[in-house]
Design a protein around this motif. Sequence first.
Motif, PDB file in Angstrom:
ATOM      1  N   ASP A  26       9.821   1.267  -0.963  1.00 41.96           N
ATOM      2  CA  ASP A  26       9.233   0.416   0.075  1.00 41.96           C
ATOM      3  C   ASP A  26       9.086  -1.039  -0.375  1.00 41.96           C
ATOM      4  OD1 ASP A  26       8.997   2.391   2.050  1.00 41.96           O
ATOM      5  OD2 ASP A  26       7.136   3.129   1.165  1.00 41.96           O
ATOM      6  N   THR A  50       8.254  -8.294  -1.055  1.00 42.80           N
ATOM      7  CA  THR A  50       7.205  -7.683  -0.249  1.00 42.80           C
ATOM      8  C   THR A  50       7.162  -6.198  -0.581  1.00 42.80           C
ATOM      9  OG1 THR A  50       7.606  -9.267   1.531  1.00 42.80           O
ATOM     10  CG2 THR A  50       6.320  -7.314   2.084  1.00 42.80           C
ATOM     11  N   THR A  52       5.266  -2.599   0.279  1.00 43.56           N
ATOM     12  CA  THR A  52       4.420  -1.878   1.227  1.00 43.56           C
ATOM     13  C   THR A  52       3.718  -0.754   0.473  1.00 43.56           C
ATOM     14  OG1 THR A  52       5.970  -2.353   3.007  1.00 43.56           O
ATOM     15  CG2 THR A  52       4.375  -0.591   3.400  1.00 43.56           C
ATOM     16  N   VAL A  67      -2.390   0.776   5.296  1.00 44.99           N
ATOM     17  CA  VAL A  67      -1.142   0.181   4.833  1.00 44.99           C
ATOM     18  C   VAL A  67      -1.420  -1.258   4.429  1.00 44.99           C
ATOM     19  CG1 VAL A  67       1.211  -0.437   5.485  1.00 44.99           C
ATOM     20  CG2 VAL A  67       0.208   1.674   6.367  1.00 44.99           C
ATOM     21  N   ARG A  68      -0.993  -1.616   3.213  1.00 49.25           N
ATOM     22  CA  ARG A  68      -1.163  -2.971   2.714  1.00 49.25           C
ATOM     23  C   ARG A  68       0.198  -3.557   2.374  1.00 49.25           C
ATOM     24  NH1 ARG A  68      -3.714  -3.241  -2.422  1.00 49.25           N
ATOM     25  NH2 ARG A  68      -3.117  -1.102  -2.826  1.00 49.25           N
ATOM     26  N   LEU A  69       0.348  -4.852   2.591  1.00 48.92           N
ATOM     27  CA  LEU A  69       1.536  -5.579   2.161  1.00 48.92           C
ATOM     28  C   LEU A  69       1.138  -6.507   1.027  1.00 48.92           C
ATOM     29  CD1 LEU A  69       3.261  -6.588   5.518  1.00 48.92           C
ATOM     30  CD2 LEU A  69       3.817  -4.688   4.011  1.00 48.92           C
TER      31      LEU A  69
END
Length: 93
Positions: A26, A50, A52, A67-69
Amino acid sequence: MTEVAEPLDLVRLSLNEQVLVKLRGDRRLVGTLHAYDSHMNLILSEVEETITIVDVPEEGERSGETVRLVKRNTEMLFVRGDGVILISPPSRT
């Protein structure tokens, strides 16, 4: 217009252009492609990565998944080809 006869031709046409690279785990990278080989090893510069991250609650907790980016910038990056899922060339309009 330049002809694309093989998949690597499309990558070759993207040299010194900004590309999107999706990786296993991810992760996605956006940066300028400087070099590649037949194994899809890549050299990118001015890279924004980035990641995820999905936080799964432990058993018994009430809250659901979050969910964090996470983003980070890197001046120069070598990407090993076995982690590459997709390379998207710049749009040519």
